[in-house]
Scaffold this motif. Sequence first.
Motif, mmCIF file in Angstrom:
data_model
loop_
_atom_site.group_PDB
_atom_site.id
_atom_site.type_symbol
_atom_site.label_atom_id
_atom_site.label_comp_id
_atom_site.label_asym_id
_atom_site.label_seq_id
_atom_site.Cartn_x
_atom_site.Cartn_y
_atom_site.Cartn_z
ATOM 1 N N LYS A 75 0.863 -1.020 0.088
ATOM 2 C CA LYS A 75 -0.163 -0.003 0.165
ATOM 3 C C LYS A 75 0.722 1.063 -0.072
ATOM 4 C CE LYS A 75 -4.006 -2.155 2.237
ATOM 5 N NZ LYS A 75 -4.090 -3.175 1.241
ATOM 6 N N VAL A 76 1.973 1.282 -0.728
ATOM 7 C CA VAL A 76 2.884 2.370 -1.108
ATOM 8 C C VAL A 76 2.757 2.635 -2.460
ATOM 9 C CG1 VAL A 76 4.020 2.188 1.178
ATOM 10 C CG2 VAL A 76 4.831 1.174 -1.059
ATOM 11 N N SER A 77 3.186 3.798 -3.020
ATOM 12 C CA SER A 77 3.502 3.925 -4.365
ATOM 13 C C SER A 77 4.747 3.384 -4.832
ATOM 14 C CB SER A 77 3.667 5.588 -4.754
ATOM 15 O OG SER A 77 4.700 5.999 -4.460
ATOM 16 N N PRO A 78 4.714 2.871 -6.300
ATOM 17 C CA PRO A 78 6.047 2.319 -6.613
ATOM 18 C C PRO A 78 7.025 2.958 -6.719
ATOM 19 C CG PRO A 78 4.167 1.835 -8.246
ATOM 20 C CD PRO A 78 3.437 2.844 -7.251
ATOM 21 N N LEU A 79 6.915 4.340 -6.857
ATOM 22 C CA LEU A 79 8.047 5.091 -6.687
ATOM 23 C C LEU A 79 8.675 5.234 -5.099
ATOM 24 C CD1 LEU A 79 7.143 8.463 -8.820
ATOM 25 C CD2 LEU A 79 8.730 6.678 -9.205
ATOM 26 N N GLU A 80 7.852 5.058 -4.170
ATOM 27 C CA GLU A 80 8.322 4.887 -2.776
ATOM 28 C C GLU A 80 9.138 3.534 -2.761
ATOM 29 O OE1 GLU A 80 8.321 6.845 -0.038
ATOM 30 O OE2 GLU A 80 7.641 8.425 -1.365
ATOM 31 N N LEU A 81 8.666 2.666 -3.408
ATOM 32 C CA LEU A 81 9.418 1.291 -3.213
ATOM 33 C C LEU A 81 10.706 1.246 -3.751
ATOM 34 C CD1 LEU A 81 9.237 -1.596 -2.111
ATOM 35 C CD2 LEU A 81 7.930 -2.124 -4.127
ATOM 36 N N VAL A 82 10.789 1.965 -5.073
ATOM 37 C CA VAL A 82 12.009 2.120 -5.729
ATOM 38 C C VAL A 82 13.138 3.015 -5.006
ATOM 39 C CG1 VAL A 82 12.996 3.357 -7.729
ATOM 40 C CG2 VAL A 82 10.899 1.800 -8.037
ATOM 41 N N LYS A 83 12.620 3.913 -4.350
ATOM 42 C CA LYS A 83 13.431 4.866 -3.560
ATOM 43 C C LYS A 83 14.176 4.055 -2.428
ATOM 44 C CE LYS A 83 10.764 9.299 -3.590
ATOM 45 N NZ LYS A 83 10.080 10.014 -2.867
ATOM 46 N N ARG A 84 13.642 3.064 -1.927
ATOM 47 C CA ARG A 84 14.203 2.309 -1.239
ATOM 48 C C ARG A 84 15.025 1.130 -1.570
ATOM 49 N NH1 ARG A 84 12.395 2.849 4.060
ATOM 50 N NH2 ARG A 84 10.445 4.014 4.150
ATOM 51 N N THR A 85 14.772 0.831 -2.899
ATOM 52 C CA THR A 85 15.660 -0.232 -3.395
ATOM 53 C C THR A 85 16.921 0.279 -4.534
ATOM 54 O OG1 THR A 85 14.183 -0.347 -5.460
ATOM 55 C CG2 THR A 85 13.912 -1.902 -3.686
ATOM 56 N N ALA A 86 16.770 1.638 -4.547
ATOM 57 C CA ALA A 86 17.750 2.359 -5.563
ATOM 58 C C ALA A 86 19.241 2.242 -4.875
ATOM 59 C CB ALA A 86 17.308 3.748 -5.888
ATOM 60 N N VAL A 87 19.485 2.649 -3.691
ATOM 61 C CA VAL A 87 20.612 2.555 -3.243
ATOM 62 C C VAL A 87 21.405 1.328 -3.269
ATOM 63 C CG1 VAL A 87 22.189 3.240 -1.206
ATOM 64 C CG2 VAL A 87 20.467 4.682 -2.013
ATOM 65 N N PRO A 88 20.671 0.160 -2.839
ATOM 66 C CA PRO A 88 21.352 -1.142 -2.727
ATOM 67 C C PRO A 88 21.505 -1.554 -4.349
ATOM 68 C CG PRO A 88 19.483 -1.080 -1.192
ATOM 69 C CD PRO A 88 19.685 0.291 -1.936
ATOM 70 N N MET A 89 20.629 -1.265 -5.225
ATOM 71 C CA MET A 89 20.743 -1.630 -6.494
ATOM 72 C C MET A 89 21.990 -1.014 -7.166
ATOM 73 S SD MET A 89 18.741 -4.223 -7.206
ATOM 74 C CE MET A 89 18.646 -4.539 -5.384
ATOM 75 N N LEU A 90 22.125 0.254 -7.079
ATOM 76 C CA LEU A 90 23.261 1.084 -7.481
ATOM 77 C C LEU A 90 24.384 0.498 -7.106
ATOM 78 C CD1 LEU A 90 21.700 4.567 -7.642
ATOM 79 C CD2 LEU A 90 22.348 3.122 -9.713
ATOM 80 N N ALA A 91 24.610 0.217 -5.824
ATOM 81 C CA ALA A 91 25.711 -0.482 -5.120
ATOM 82 C C ALA A 91 26.109 -1.780 -5.757
ATOM 83 C CB ALA A 91 25.581 -0.549 -3.533
ATOM 84 N N CYS A 92 24.968 -2.662 -5.964
ATOM 85 C CA CYS A 92 25.084 -4.157 -6.706
ATOM 86 C C CYS A 92 25.859 -3.838 -8.089
ATOM 87 C CB CYS A 92 24.068 -4.702 -6.501
ATOM 88 S SG CYS A 92 23.578 -5.318 -4.843
#
Length: 124
Positions: A75-92
Amino acid sequence: EYARIGGGTGLFLMAILTGSGDAATFAFNEAVTPHAAELGMNISNLGNTALISAQLGRTMSPVAGVVILLSGMCKVSPLELVKRTAVPMLACFTCVMLFLKEEISPSEHHILTPKYNYGLTAQV
């Protein structure tokens, strides 16, 4: 080296935009990866870089099916979810581009070969 960096970065960005890592990976691996030797690369390293980069980009895409599904469940927007995954994905992605570039040469193969069998494999 340019093929690996360009392929990895291009597929990463394409997967973010389209939400599909598979389509970009299959297209790249059909068109470019067979010519890896001509580019001075190993086929498996170029293919693996393309595959991992595209999958990391898909995970960071707000239009990916899995992101839309999980954002609906949370029950959050897709952009909120992507904000949380962006840093780990960029690090990977950075780690993939830095460390997945050369295969082990035959002279270094002994490092990964076990010295003793310990009964784990059948002796013929």
